[in-house]
Scaffold this motif. Structure first.
Motif, PDB file in Angstrom:
ATOM      1  N   GLY A 121      19.725  16.597  11.963  1.00  0.00           N
ATOM      2  CA  GLY A 121      18.676  16.278  11.007  1.00  0.00           C
ATOM      3  C   GLY A 121      19.254  15.593   9.785  1.00  0.00           C
ATOM      4  N   CYS A 122      18.355  15.015   9.022  1.00  0.00           N
ATOM      5  CA  CYS A 122      18.742  14.321   7.794  1.00  0.00           C
ATOM      6  C   CYS A 122      17.884  14.864   6.654  1.00  0.00           C
ATOM      7  CB  CYS A 122      18.511  12.825   7.922  1.00  0.00           C
ATOM      8  SG  CYS A 122      19.461  12.039   9.223  1.00  0.00           S
ATOM      9  N   PRO A 123      18.485  15.541   5.687  1.00  0.00           N
ATOM     10  CA  PRO A 123      17.703  15.976   4.532  1.00  0.00           C
ATOM     11  C   PRO A 123      17.394  14.756   3.664  1.00  0.00           C
ATOM     12  CG  PRO A 123      20.000  16.547   4.210  1.00  0.00           C
ATOM     13  CD  PRO A 123      19.878  15.954   5.582  1.00  0.00           C
ATOM     14  N   GLY A 124      16.148  14.561   3.377  1.00  0.00           N
ATOM     15  CA  GLY A 124      15.761  13.382   2.621  1.00  0.00           C
ATOM     16  C   GLY A 124      15.070  12.384   3.517  1.00  0.00           C
ATOM     17  N   GLY A 125      15.091  11.143   3.118  1.00  0.00           N
ATOM     18  CA  GLY A 125      14.433  10.129   3.917  1.00  0.00           C
ATOM     19  C   GLY A 125      14.411   8.798   3.221  1.00  0.00           C
TER      20      GLY A 125
ATOM     21  N   ASP B  81      16.390  11.908  -1.683  1.00  0.00           N
ATOM     22  CA  ASP B  81      17.231  13.061  -1.377  1.00  0.00           C
ATOM     23  C   ASP B  81      16.373  14.175  -0.787  1.00  0.00           C
ATOM     24  OD1 ASP B  81      15.902  14.192  -3.512  1.00  0.00           O
ATOM     25  OD2 ASP B  81      17.652  14.297  -4.825  1.00  0.00           O
ATOM     26  N   ALA B  82      16.963  15.344  -0.552  1.00  0.00           N
ATOM     27  CA  ALA B  82      16.263  16.453   0.091  1.00  0.00           C
ATOM     28  C   ALA B  82      15.088  16.951  -0.739  1.00  0.00           C
ATOM     29  CB  ALA B  82      17.233  17.597   0.363  1.00  0.00           C
ATOM     30  N   ASN B  83      15.110  16.724  -2.061  1.00  0.00           N
ATOM     31  CA  ASN B  83      14.025  17.167  -2.931  1.00  0.00           C
ATOM     32  C   ASN B  83      12.953  16.097  -3.111  1.00  0.00           C
ATOM     33  OD1 ASN B  83      15.318  19.626  -3.395  1.00  0.00           O
ATOM     34  ND2 ASN B  83      16.573  18.713  -5.000  1.00  0.00           N
TER      35      ASN B  83
END
Length: 168
Positions: A49-53, A62-64
């Motif tokens: 998986g990739c946190p963020g997008g 980022d993940a937030n």
């Protein structure tokens, strides 16, 4: 049941002295081979998986969900069999054969040693499959960013971790 009665019931066993022990050793070898194949087949898994997008304009998040110039790190985990479990299976066979040669005074003791070794191999393989799969499922995928301590399912399984930057 005496040994003579066992041989009479099982006509496939030769009347050769020690034939019952040889048959039990053959069974131990088959149990070991099958257990190794089952273990190697069932201790498999992967997750990534990739946190963020990526936002609508092609920038990275980022993940937030905050915009960032640095692409997020994607994590890929792959579970495979541990060589230590396979080594244990082989060592259990060698140890039990040595124990039969050194400590078995008669045929029932030798058969008991071989049977217990087969049961131990089956139990260790079953436990290793269950522990490795559960442990792998509980490894947190997000939050692996090079910091912190992560405990892999050693010695029950082997985990390969790869990180790579996210592509847009």
């Amino acid at each position: 049941m005496t040994i003579a009665e066992q041989r009479a019931v099982n006509s496939k066993v030769s009347m050769l002295p020690g034939a019952t022990i040889i048959a039990r050793i053959r069974r131990l070898l088959w149990v070991s081979i099958v257990a190794g194949v089952v273990y190697s087949s069932l201790v498999r898994g992967s997750k990534s998986g990739c946190p963020g997008g990526v936002d609508g304009s092609g920038g990275y998040l980022d993940a937030n969900g905050n915009p960032t110039q640095i692409p997020p790190e994607c994590v890929s985990l792959t579970l495979g069999p541990s060589p230590l479990v396979v080594l244990f299976i082989g060592m259990a066979v060698i140890w039990s054969l040595g124990r039969v040669l050194r400590h078995a005074g008669d045929e029932p003791v030798a058969l008991r040693i071989l049977d217990r070794s087969a049961v131990a191999i089956i139990l260790i393989v079953a436990m290793s499959v269950v522990v490795a799969q559960i442990w792998f499922a509980l490894i947190p995928l997000y939050g692996i960013n090079g910091s912190g301590t992560y405990v892999w399912p050693f010695p029950f399984g082997s985990v390969d971790m790869q990180t790579m930057p996210m592509t847009a």
